[in-house]
Structure formats: C-alpha cells, structure tokens
Write a protein that holds these residues in place. Structure first.
Motif, PDB file in Angstrom:
ATOM      1  N   VAL A   1       1.275  -5.913   6.919  1.00 41.85           N
ATOM      2  CA  VAL A   1       1.216  -6.960   5.897  1.00 41.85           C
ATOM      3  C   VAL A   1      -0.128  -6.922   5.173  1.00 41.85           C
ATOM      4  CG1 VAL A   1       1.178  -9.459   5.523  1.00 41.85           C
ATOM      5  CG2 VAL A   1       2.898  -8.457   7.037  1.00 41.85           C
ATOM      6  N   LEU A   2      -1.203  -6.718   5.931  1.00 43.17           N
ATOM      7  CA  LEU A   2      -2.537  -6.643   5.335  1.00 43.17           C
ATOM      8  C   LEU A   2      -2.623  -5.498   4.341  1.00 43.17           C
ATOM      9  CD1 LEU A   2      -5.575  -7.314   5.160  1.00 43.17           C
ATOM     10  CD2 LEU A   2      -5.910  -5.854   7.175  1.00 43.17           C
ATOM     11  N   ASP A   3      -2.184  -4.312   4.748  1.00 38.83           N
ATOM     12  CA  ASP A   3      -2.292  -3.162   3.860  1.00 38.83           C
ATOM     13  C   ASP A   3      -1.452  -3.373   2.605  1.00 38.83           C
ATOM     14  OD1 ASP A   3      -3.459  -0.305   3.878  1.00 38.83           O
ATOM     15  OD2 ASP A   3      -1.397   0.002   3.221  1.00 38.83           O
ATOM     16  N   ALA A   4      -0.259  -3.919   2.769  1.00 37.08           N
ATOM     17  CA  ALA A   4       0.607  -4.175   1.618  1.00 37.08           C
ATOM     18  C   ALA A   4      -0.022  -5.185   0.663  1.00 37.08           C
ATOM     19  CB  ALA A   4       1.975  -4.672   2.093  1.00 37.08           C
ATOM     20  N   SER A   5      -0.622  -6.229   1.228  1.00 37.73           N
ATOM     21  CA  SER A   5      -1.173  -7.301   0.387  1.00 37.73           C
ATOM     22  C   SER A   5      -2.401  -6.855  -0.395  1.00 37.73           C
ATOM     23  CB  SER A   5      -1.532  -8.518   1.250  1.00 37.73           C
ATOM     24  OG  SER A   5      -2.613  -8.238   2.119  1.00 37.73           O
ATOM     25  N   GLU A   6      -3.065  -5.786   0.049  1.00 35.51           N
ATOM     26  CA  GLU A   6      -4.254  -5.296  -0.652  1.00 35.51           C
ATOM     27  C   GLU A   6      -3.919  -4.368  -1.814  1.00 35.51           C
ATOM     28  OE1 GLU A   6      -7.286  -6.116  -0.387  1.00 35.51           O
ATOM     29  OE2 GLU A   6      -7.423  -7.180   1.523  1.00 35.51           O
ATOM     30  N   CYS A   7      -2.678  -3.884  -1.872  1.00 37.59           N
ATOM     31  CA  CYS A   7      -2.337  -2.914  -2.915  1.00 37.59           C
ATOM     32  C   CYS A   7      -2.322  -3.506  -4.324  1.00 37.59           C
ATOM     33  CB  CYS A   7      -1.000  -2.249  -2.588  1.00 37.59           C
ATOM     34  SG  CYS A   7      -1.120  -1.059  -1.228  1.00 37.59           S
ATOM     35  N   PRO A   8      -1.762  -4.705  -4.553  1.00 40.05           N
ATOM     36  CA  PRO A   8      -1.776  -5.242  -5.922  1.00 40.05           C
ATOM     37  C   PRO A   8      -3.175  -5.445  -6.500  1.00 40.05           C
ATOM     38  CG  PRO A   8      -0.082  -6.320  -4.643  1.00 40.05           C
ATOM     39  CD  PRO A   8      -0.887  -5.500  -3.669  1.00 40.05           C
ATOM     40  N   PRO A   9      -4.118  -6.093  -5.783  1.00 42.29           N
ATOM     41  CA  PRO A   9      -5.441  -6.266  -6.387  1.00 42.29           C
ATOM     42  C   PRO A   9      -6.231  -4.970  -6.519  1.00 42.29           C
ATOM     43  CG  PRO A   9      -5.451  -7.096  -4.136  1.00 42.29           C
ATOM     44  CD  PRO A   9      -4.029  -6.790  -4.472  1.00 42.29           C
ATOM     45  N   THR A  10      -6.005  -4.033  -5.610  1.00 47.01           N
ATOM     46  CA  THR A  10      -6.776  -2.788  -5.636  1.00 47.01           C
ATOM     47  C   THR A  10      -6.233  -1.791  -6.645  1.00 47.01           C
ATOM     48  OG1 THR A  10      -7.293  -3.066  -3.287  1.00 47.01           O
ATOM     49  CG2 THR A  10      -7.658  -0.880  -4.226  1.00 47.01           C
ATOM     50  N   PHE A  11      -4.901  -1.676  -6.702  1.00 44.21           N
ATOM     51  CA  PHE A  11      -4.296  -0.625  -7.514  1.00 44.21           C
ATOM     52  C   PHE A  11      -3.473  -1.156  -8.686  1.00 44.21           C
ATOM     53  CE2 PHE A  11      -4.695   1.179  -3.171  1.00 44.21           C
ATOM     54  CZ  PHE A  11      -5.637   2.159  -3.465  1.00 44.21           C
ATOM     55  N   GLY A  12      -3.449  -2.461  -8.874  1.00 46.97           N
ATOM     56  CA  GLY A  12      -2.772  -3.038 -10.023  1.00 46.97           C
ATOM     57  C   GLY A  12      -1.270  -2.859 -10.016  1.00 46.97           C
TER      58      GLY A  12
ATOM     59  N   SER B   1       2.757  -3.919  -8.672  1.00 48.82           N
ATOM     60  CA  SER B   1       3.536  -5.114  -8.386  1.00 48.82           C
ATOM     61  C   SER B   1       3.545  -5.396  -6.890  1.00 48.82           C
ATOM     62  CB  SER B   1       4.979  -4.917  -8.866  1.00 48.82           C
ATOM     63  OG  SER B   1       5.843  -5.873  -8.281  1.00 48.82           O
ATOM     64  N   PRO B   2       3.547  -6.663  -6.491  1.00 50.77           N
ATOM     65  CA  PRO B   2       3.654  -7.001  -5.061  1.00 50.77           C
ATOM     66  C   PRO B   2       4.937  -6.472  -4.431  1.00 50.77           C
ATOM     67  CG  PRO B   2       2.961  -8.918  -6.333  1.00 50.77           C
ATOM     68  CD  PRO B   2       3.361  -7.872  -7.329  1.00 50.77           C
ATOM     69  N   GLU B   3       5.916  -6.143  -5.262  1.00 49.54           N
ATOM     70  CA  GLU B   3       7.176  -5.611  -4.749  1.00 49.54           C
ATOM     71  C   GLU B   3       7.070  -4.145  -4.342  1.00 49.54           C
ATOM     72  OE1 GLU B   3       9.898  -7.564  -4.370  1.00 49.54           O
ATOM     73  OE2 GLU B   3       8.531  -9.174  -4.980  1.00 49.54           O
ATOM     74  N   LEU B   4       6.078  -3.432  -4.868  1.00 52.23           N
ATOM     75  CA  LEU B   4       6.014  -1.985  -4.639  1.00 52.23           C
ATOM     76  C   LEU B   4       5.678  -1.643  -3.191  1.00 52.23           C
ATOM     77  CD1 LEU B   4       6.266   0.782  -6.020  1.00 52.23           C
ATOM     78  CD2 LEU B   4       3.788   0.734  -6.339  1.00 52.23           C
ATOM     79  N   VAL B   5       4.750  -2.370  -2.604  1.00 52.53           N
ATOM     80  CA  VAL B   5       4.392  -2.164  -1.195  1.00 52.53           C
ATOM     81  C   VAL B   5       4.570  -3.497  -0.481  1.00 52.53           C
ATOM     82  CG1 VAL B   5       2.660  -1.343   0.435  1.00 52.53           C
ATOM     83  CG2 VAL B   5       2.703  -0.427  -1.897  1.00 52.53           C
ATOM     84  N   GLN B   6       5.417  -3.524   0.528  1.00 49.43           N
ATOM     85  CA  GLN B   6       5.744  -4.769   1.217  1.00 49.43           C
ATOM     86  C   GLN B   6       5.543  -4.622   2.718  1.00 49.43           C
ATOM     87  OE1 GLN B   6       9.576  -6.462   0.119  1.00 49.43           O
ATOM     88  NE2 GLN B   6       9.523  -5.434  -1.866  1.00 49.43           N
ATOM     89  N   GLY B   7       5.249  -5.740   3.362  1.00 47.96           N
ATOM     90  CA  GLY B   7       5.106  -5.763   4.805  1.00 47.96           C
ATOM     91  C   GLY B   7       6.087  -6.748   5.413  1.00 47.96           C
ATOM     92  N   ILE B   8       6.838  -6.294   6.404  1.00 48.07           N
ATOM     93  CA  ILE B   8       7.779  -7.153   7.132  1.00 48.07           C
ATOM     94  C   ILE B   8       7.301  -7.244   8.575  1.00 48.07           C
ATOM     95  CG2 ILE B   8      10.158  -7.416   7.928  1.00 48.07           C
ATOM     96  CD1 ILE B   8      11.038  -5.792   5.499  1.00 48.07           C
ATOM     97  N   ILE B   9       7.224  -8.446   9.099  1.00 50.79           N
ATOM     98  CA  ILE B   9       6.750  -8.653  10.470  1.00 50.79           C
ATOM     99  C   ILE B   9       7.802  -9.391  11.284  1.00 50.79           C
ATOM    100  CG2 ILE B   9       5.508 -10.753   9.775  1.00 50.79           C
ATOM    101  CD1 ILE B   9       3.459 -10.112  11.980  1.00 50.79           C
TER     102      ILE B   9
ATOM    103  N   SER C   1      -1.276   4.369   2.076  1.00 56.38           N
ATOM    104  CA  SER C   1      -1.256   3.639   0.800  1.00 56.38           C
ATOM    105  C   SER C   1      -2.232   4.239  -0.212  1.00 56.38           C
ATOM    106  CB  SER C   1      -1.565   2.162   1.025  1.00 56.38           C
ATOM    107  OG  SER C   1      -2.832   1.983   1.642  1.00 56.38           O
ATOM    108  N   THR C   2      -3.440   4.569   0.215  1.00 58.89           N
ATOM    109  CA  THR C   2      -4.449   5.051  -0.728  1.00 58.89           C
ATOM    110  C   THR C   2      -4.083   6.407  -1.315  1.00 58.89           C
ATOM    111  OG1 THR C   2      -6.161   3.833   0.469  1.00 58.89           O
ATOM    112  CG2 THR C   2      -6.902   5.551  -1.040  1.00 58.89           C
ATOM    113  N   VAL C   3      -3.692   7.344  -0.462  1.00 59.15           N
ATOM    114  CA  VAL C   3      -3.334   8.672  -0.971  1.00 59.15           C
ATOM    115  C   VAL C   3      -2.110   8.572  -1.875  1.00 59.15           C
ATOM    116  CG1 VAL C   3      -2.667  11.017  -0.361  1.00 59.15           C
ATOM    117  CG2 VAL C   3      -4.352   9.807   1.036  1.00 59.15           C
ATOM    118  N   THR C   4      -1.157   7.737  -1.489  1.00 57.16           N
ATOM    119  CA  THR C   4       0.030   7.547  -2.328  1.00 57.16           C
ATOM    120  C   THR C   4      -0.362   7.020  -3.699  1.00 57.16           C
ATOM    121  OG1 THR C   4       1.517   7.177  -0.455  1.00 57.16           O
ATOM    122  CG2 THR C   4       2.192   6.273  -2.569  1.00 57.16           C
TER     123      THR C   4
END
Length: 303
Positions: A81-92, A94-102, A211-214
């Motif tokens: 969830v943490l890694d997914a939530s950092e993708c929108p602010p870092t890489f601009g 959509s929150p839908e592109l990387v998601q975390g399910i717990i 996430s970063t390399v992707t």
C-alpha cells in the motif's frame, strides 16, 4: 490450504548472532541491527535476475493499458500500500495505475487484523473484484505461505493477469503459484520471527525497484529527474523549478517563469524552453507520446 510447519521456515529460525539480545546495551543492539541489515541488500542482489524478469512483464502489462496491483497481508500488505500510494505524487500517475490491496481491508493498514491472512476465500474474492486480464499482480508475503496472498495470486493467474511474487524463503507455495517469483531469503531475524525487520526491509527494496524501474521505462523520469512530480505544496513547487533548471540550464527566474506558464508541469516547462514552443504544443506532444517524456522529446526534436 495445507499449512507448512512454521518452525521449518528460514524466517522463523533463531539467529545465533543475536543471542542474549536483551543483555546488550542500546549501542550494542543498534550496531548489531545495522550489521544484520547490511546483509539484506546482498540478498536482494542475488535475486536481481528474478526481479528483472518480473519488471519486464510488469512494464509490458502497463504499456498495454493494465495496472500494477500489490496484494499482501500484515506488514507485507502495508508495504505494498505504501509503495502504491507514493506513485501518484512521485511519478504523476493516476492512483488507479498502481494499487495496494491488504488482507482485512483499509482498516488493516493501521490496525493489526492478524487472522485476515488465513482467509484464502477472501484473497480469491478480493482479487476477483479488482484484477483484470490486462493487469500485473504482485503477491507479497515474507513466509511465502500466507493463504490469503496465495489464493489471490492463483485467482489473478486464472483471470489471465501477469503474476509475480515476493517472499523471503526459498521454494515457497507462493512462488509456485506465481509466474514470475522473486525469492529473497534474508535469513533469521534479529528478534526471532519478527519479519517486519530484515524481511520487511528486503520487500521494501524490491518494491522500490518494481515501481521505480517500471515508471522509468514508462517515461516518467528524464535523465535522473522526476519530471512528472506533482507540485502540490511549496516544497514540491520549488523542486519543480530545480528540475527545470537542471534539465535546461536556465537560471532560477527563467525556470520559475516557464513553470508558471506550464501550469507547474516540469515536463511541459522543459519542452517549452527546449523547443521554443507554447504550452498547448508541449501538451499535444506528450499526448501523442502517451505521456512518455522521452518519446515526446523525440517527436519535437524530429519536427
């Protein structure tokens, strides 16, 4: 789902180097933890071929319109969830592109719901509700035997998604369930069985790579600059100005002016300055390049 004897897992063994831990001084414990943590990066290094193979499949899925979905339980789920939530602010993105399910849902992010990890049916159900055949799904569990995560990966694979996994033991059921398994056996923990420590660190390192390399492959980074960063506060607005300065060589006032005219979008500001074009033309190039900065740069360079 049949459960393995937990005492047989490497992550559950006692660490002979940390015996009498409770008798050590604060400094001695900190030094010991640091020495143990030094071994984690070496364990991740050994898994680089597996990590590379998984990233290649993830990139293919996202280029084809899919999403990256992490599924985990407990600490592993929270890291996803943490890694997914950092993708929108870092890489601009959509929150839908990387998601975390717990396991246990959003409440489990802040409150331990330990029995949720044993619910295989919930894992299948949660995956079925979100995953499509276009997606890439990564199951995360230190033990590699968590029923919720294994069932979710099995369901994702049945649906036709790309499936990968991260575990910190060897030859795990989760690895058998995923097409592209990543195993990082970090060895016994400093505090026996506390896999939020070395195992958690290893998982975080691998997730950073996934996430970063992707995102780099998808054109969200220019050189080593995160040109897609979203300027949502004062610090980030200043960062965008610095990015434009570094990318173009202009001075601060000039960079700030371009950023303002670009609506705070570093990519647009760089393209405007580099090719002496207006904001709309820069945005059009990015649209034609499917938001891949490098491709947009090539389009404008080849005019």
């Amino acid at each position: 789902m049949e459960q393995a004897n937990i005492s047989e897992l490497l992550t559950e063994q006692r660490n002979e180097r940390t015996r009498h831990l409770d008798r050590l001084s604060i400094e001695e414990i900190a030094e010991l933890m640091n020495r143990e943590d030094e071994t984690v990066a070496l364990s991740v290094r050994k898994a680089l071929p597996q990590i590379t193979a998984a990233i290649e499949r993830i990139v293919e899925a996202l280029r084809s319109g899919g999403r990256l979905i992490y599924i985990g339980a407990g600490t592993s789920g929270r890291l996803g969830v943490l890694d997914a939530s950092e993708c929108p602010p870092t890489f601009g993105v959509s929150p839908e592109l990387v998601q975390g399910i717990i396991a246990g849902g959003d409440r489990a992010i802040r409150h331990a719901i330990e029995n949720a990890e044993d619910d295989a049916e919930a894992g299948r159900r949660d995956a079925a509700a979100v995953v499509t055949a276009h997606d890439a799904v990564v199951g995360i569990t230190a033990s590699g035997r968590t029923p919720y995560v294994i069932a979710a990966i099995q369901e994702a694979r049945r649906i036709g998604a790309v499936t990968a996994s991260i575990s910190c033991n060897s030859g795990t059921p989760l690895s058998a369930a995923a097409e592209w398994p990543i195993e990082v056996p970090v060895g016994p923990e400093i505090v026996t069985g506390s896999t939020r420590l070395k195992a958690g660190t290893a998982q975080k390192l691998v997730l950073n790579m996934l996430s970063t390399v992707t995102m780099i492959q998808l054109g969200k980074v220019h050189d080593n600059l995160m040109v897609n960063v979203q300027a949502t506060n004062h610090k980030l607005k200043q960062r965008v100005v610095h990015i434009v300065m570094d990318a173009t060589g202009v001075d601060r006032p000039t960079a700030a002016d371009y950023c303002e005219r670009a609506g705070g979008d570093a990519r647009v500001a760089i393209l405007m300055q580099r090719y002496a074009i207006g904001r709309e033309e820069a945005l059009d190039a990015l649209k034609r390049a499917r938001d891949h900065f490098g491709e947009a740069d090539k389009l404008l360079a080849g005019r």
